[in-house]
Write an enzyme that holds these catalytic residues in place. Structure first.
Site, mmCIF file in Angstrom:
data_model
loop_
_atom_site.group_PDB
_atom_site.id
_atom_site.type_symbol
_atom_site.label_atom_id
_atom_site.label_comp_id
_atom_site.label_asym_id
_atom_site.label_seq_id
_atom_site.Cartn_x
_atom_site.Cartn_y
_atom_site.Cartn_z
ATOM 1 N N LYS A 55 -14.549 -8.765 -5.844
ATOM 2 C CA LYS A 55 -13.874 -7.872 -6.920
ATOM 3 C C LYS A 55 -12.570 -8.155 -7.398
ATOM 4 C CE LYS A 55 -17.697 -5.280 -6.036
ATOM 5 N NZ LYS A 55 -18.072 -4.628 -4.723
ATOM 6 N N ASP B 234 -12.710 0.385 3.887
ATOM 7 C CA ASP B 234 -13.703 -0.797 3.211
ATOM 8 C C ASP B 234 -12.620 -0.466 2.009
ATOM 9 O OD1 ASP B 234 -14.992 -2.005 1.107
ATOM 10 O OD2 ASP B 234 -16.922 -0.609 1.514
ATOM 11 N N TRP C 48 -21.275 3.436 -1.841
ATOM 12 C CA TRP C 48 -21.134 2.275 -0.829
ATOM 13 C C TRP C 48 -20.651 3.206 0.492
ATOM 14 C CZ3 TRP C 48 -23.155 -1.852 -1.662
ATOM 15 C CH2 TRP C 48 -23.130 -2.357 -3.107
HETATM 16 C C1 LIG Z 1 -19.086 -3.998 -3.939
HETATM 17 C C2 LIG Z 1 -18.753 -3.217 -2.710
HETATM 18 C C3 LIG Z 1 -19.556 -3.365 -1.515
HETATM 19 C C4 LIG Z 1 -20.817 -4.346 -1.523
HETATM 20 O O1 LIG Z 1 -20.259 -5.586 -1.365
HETATM 21 P P1 LIG Z 1 -21.261 -6.719 -1.005
HETATM 22 O O2 LIG Z 1 -20.245 -7.916 -1.080
HETATM 23 O O3 LIG Z 1 -22.181 -6.748 -1.955
HETATM 24 O O4 LIG Z 1 -21.817 -6.413 0.321
HETATM 25 C C5 LIG Z 1 -19.102 -2.475 -0.621
HETATM 26 N N1 LIG Z 1 -18.172 -1.614 -0.786
HETATM 27 C C6 LIG Z 1 -17.631 -1.513 -1.935
HETATM 28 C C7 LIG Z 1 -16.506 -0.463 -1.843
HETATM 29 C C8 LIG Z 1 -17.807 -2.237 -2.862
HETATM 30 O O5 LIG Z 1 -17.259 -2.047 -3.946
#
Ligand SMILES: *Cc1c(COP(=O)(O)O)cnc(C)c1O
Length: 354
Positions: free
Chosen positions: A190, A166, A99
């Site tokens: 998540k 993030d 990511w």
């Molecule tokens: C799941 C995830 C993403 C992507 O998220 P989306 O909602 O599918 O765009 C980005 N960064 C991390 C750390 C993630 O776990």
């Protein structure tokens, strides 16, 4: 039938939250109409969005220097929206996972990206603590928890450069000094809610430096000016977030969750370390308390192990499609019973096949 849900995202939510959310779909607050049928400009929804934002602030201990937005496009859109708004010339990134790597690629559309560390050559199995952040960059970007490989930053740098993080897979899972961040984003699916919504927490003063013209939806300032309702937001996901945040508060806040999460993760890592058939490949200091990855030492046993856990109603234990192996995502809402159950299966498997 008890299901043990280890999905990486969308993933397990508190049972009470799912039940109340389901009820609201039939009849929102016993009004006779569905949550899906109310206007996003209604008083009811105003209350929901305001309450959700204030719960985020309360739980993270942030004041009105920060704005809370609930945007669409996932964390993936934030990979581009962050540099669009904040990068004038150059930004510094930690490349600590797939990511993080995607975030770098998007940022390269807007300026120069200085990669302070890349874990790519050692399969992203560790995150260093020592790296130098140049003073002149517009911001520093990191990923607090690397969902795919299963690493987690245990500390964040002290710097005058604005920190962008993030936190998609570990937001609200541990105590942090949230004031050290200038911008936090997290896709909700998540640890918080359903998919289709991203929580963005922004220190408003960092938006004063923007130099380029930005299309409305991609401009944080315009969202803030419109009190978070520039267009029709994801009403359902925001409502469900509100319920999860209330659940967190009822439990006693993030510090209680942190204790539980540490305990749950330790139980599982101890089993992986002590079980003759499994191994975890992450540097011990960087093991994630949210995504526990592990591999069979003998790949030939894969079929047998898969048969076993699938039969026991365990769901979502497969590793990421790029890595293989296994990954137990053990977010806030996963009950300890599910962890203990998985451990029991691993022990039983060892007894039979070691
Ligand atoms: C799941 C995830 C993403 C992507 O998220 P989306 O909602 O599918 O765009 C980005 N960064 C991390 C750390 C993630 O776990």
């Amino acid at each position: 039938m008890k299901i043990h849900n280890f999905n990486a995202g969308p993933s397990v939510l508190p049972k009470k939250v799912v039940e109340k959310s389901a009820k609201s779909i039939i009849s929102f607050n016993e009004s006779g109409i569905s949550l899906l049928e109310i206007s996003h400009r209604s008083l009811d929804f105003m209350e929901i969005i305001e309450k959700t934002a204030s719960l985020v602030k309360r739980i993270t201990n942030l004041n009105d220097d920060y704005a809370i937005l609930f945007l669409q496009g996932g964390a993936t859109l934030q990979f581009a929206m962050v540099p669009y708004n904040l990068m004038n010339k150059e930004a510094a990134y930690l490349d600590t996972g797939i990511w993080a790597h995607n975030a770098v690629k998007e940022a390269e559309n807007f300026g120069k990206v200085k990669i302070l560390f890349s874990g790519k050559d050692n399969n992203y199995t560790y995150i260093p603590e020592n790296y130098h952040i140049p003073d002149k960059v517009d911001y520093f970007h990191c990923t607090s928890n690397n969902t795919i490989v299963g690493t987690q930053m245990k500390s964040f740098p002290i710097t005058y450069v604005p920190i962008v993080c993030d936190m998609s897979s570990d937001i609200f899972s541990r105590k942090l000094n949230f004031r050290q961040f200038s911008l936090i984003y997290a896709s909700a699916q998540k640890n918080v809610s359903s998919s289709g919504m991203t929580i963005v927490i922004i220190k408003k003063e960092i938006l004063e430096k923007i130099k380029r013209n930005i299309p409305s939806y991609l401009d944080y300032r315009i969202h803030i000016k419109n009190n978070g309702i520039l267009n029709t937001p994801n009403v359902f996901s925001i409502y469900t977030s509100m319920l999860t945040l209330e659940w967190i508060e009822r439990k006693g806040g993030i510090s209680i969750l942190e204790e539980e999460n540490e305990h749950k993760a330790k139980l599982l890592y101890d089993e992986i370390d002590n079980n003759e058939l499994f191994e975890n490949r992450i540097h011990k200091n960087n093991r994630s308390n949210m995504n526990v990855s592990f591999f069979l030492k003998k790949k030939s046993l894969e079929k047998e192990f898969n048969k076993m856990w699938i039969k026991e109603n365990i769901v979502g234990l497969d590793g990421h499609r790029l890595l293989g192996g296994y990954r137990a995502s053990i977010y806030n809402a996963i009950p300890i019973e599910s962890i203990l159950f998985l451990i029991e299966i691993m022990k039983e498997f060892e007894k039979r096949f070691a």
